[in-house]
Write an enzyme that holds these catalytic residues in place. Structure first.
Site, PDB file in Angstrom:
ATOM      1  CB  VAL A  14      -0.984   0.043   1.191  1.00  0.00           C
ATOM      2  CG1 VAL A  14      -1.967  -1.097   1.114  1.00  0.00           C
ATOM      3  CG2 VAL A  14      -0.235   0.010   2.522  1.00  0.00           C
ATOM      4  N   GLY A  15       2.162   1.132   0.076  1.00  0.00           N
ATOM      5  CA  GLY A  15       3.020   2.318   0.062  1.00  0.00           C
ATOM      6  C   GLY A  15       3.604   2.705   1.403  1.00  0.00           C
ATOM      7  CB  THR A  17       8.684   1.126   1.858  1.00  0.00           C
ATOM      8  OG1 THR A  17       8.397  -0.191   2.350  1.00  0.00           O
ATOM      9  CG2 THR A  17      10.184   1.346   1.920  1.00  0.00           C
ATOM     10  CE  LYS A  37       9.491  -4.602   6.395  1.00  0.00           C
ATOM     11  NZ  LYS A  37       8.173  -4.111   5.929  1.00  0.00           N
ATOM     12  CG  ASP A  50      10.623  -2.606   2.967  1.00  0.00           C
ATOM     13  OD1 ASP A  50      10.516  -2.638   1.732  1.00  0.00           O
ATOM     14  OD2 ASP A  50       9.756  -3.053   3.737  1.00  0.00           O
ATOM     15  N   GLY A 113       2.796  -5.708   5.953  1.00  0.00           N
ATOM     16  CA  GLY A 113       1.389  -5.852   5.617  1.00  0.00           C
ATOM     17  C   GLY A 113       0.509  -5.046   6.556  1.00  0.00           C
ATOM     18  CB  ALA A 208       6.925   9.793  -7.153  1.00  0.00           C
TER      19      ALA A 208
END
Length: 233
Positions: A14-15, A17, A37, A50, A113, A208
């Protein structure tokens, strides 16, 4: 010990990171920040995980970066740890977070998640947030299906007594279609409704151009409502 914030999502991919990198970059302008992380699965943290993304996105800053546990298969932490023959130690993971937080004003911990993804046989990321007394930054999708996932996540957080001062819509289109526009309107109304109970902000991060997500300062971001005290204006 400084503030710990758990960044979770309504699902995988879902974004989180990108949102974590932006939050760390923004907060580092006002204090000592760490970005961790909690559990990396299915990637080498320093190569294609990540943490590797963090290092690219936050080069030139003083943000402390790290990965607390890693497993080779791209599975939920509980299952990846079980298949690797290395059960995750929940208490050790919690102590690592607290140790890092002791030396920083803000420690962002990225989950895997969603909020109820299991860490071991008995505990999940919601339990980690409670153990760390950490408020949640919840990252949501802008597209179809997000309203149900968002409502379920917020309900689960509320039932567990977890504070959600920040809702982040990551990857919104610069020119939203009807679905995204209506979802963003819904999120704004949701923020207003929750505001009566406790302060909550809505952060919208636009999608982006290719490669642009790796430089937080280039992202187009807007915020509605009062920023949490740990996020400078």
């Amino acid at each position: 010990m400084g503030r710990i914030v758990l960044v979770t999502g309504t699902d995988t991919g879902v974004g989180k990171t990108v949102a974590c990198a932006w939050l760390a970059w923004k907060a580092s302008r006002a204090g000592r920040v760490a970005l961790l992380k909690a559990v990396q699965t299915g990637a080498d943290p320093g190569v294609d995980g990540d943490e590797a993304f963090y290092r690219t996105a936050l080069r030139g800053t003083d943000v402390t970066l790290g990965t607390l546990a890693s497993f080779p298969e791209s599975l939920a932490p509980l299952i990846a740890a079980r298949r690797a023959g290395r059960p995750l130690d929940f208490e050790a993971l919690s102590r690592q977070c607290e140790s890092v937080a002791a030396a920083h004003d803000l420690t962002l911990v990225e989950g895997s998640g969603g909020l109820l993804v299991p860490l071991d046989e008995e505990r999940d990321f919601a339990d980690l947030a409670r153990r760390l007394d950490a408020p949640l930054a919840v990252v949501v999708r802008p597209g179809l299906g997000t309203l149900n996932h968002t409502a379920l996540t917020l309900e689960a957080a509320g039932r567990r007594g977890l504070e959600v001062p920040l809702l982040i819509c990551s990857g919104a289109s610069p020119e939203p279609d009807v679905v995204e526009a209506e979802n963003l309107r819904f999120f704004a109304a949701l923020r207003e409704a929750r505001q009566a109970r406790s302060p909550v902000a809505l952060l919208v991060i636009e999608r982006a151009l290719e490669g642009g997500a790796s430089r937080p300062q280039r992202l187009t971001v807007r915020i509605e409502g009062p920023s949490p005290e740990w996020l400078p204006g």
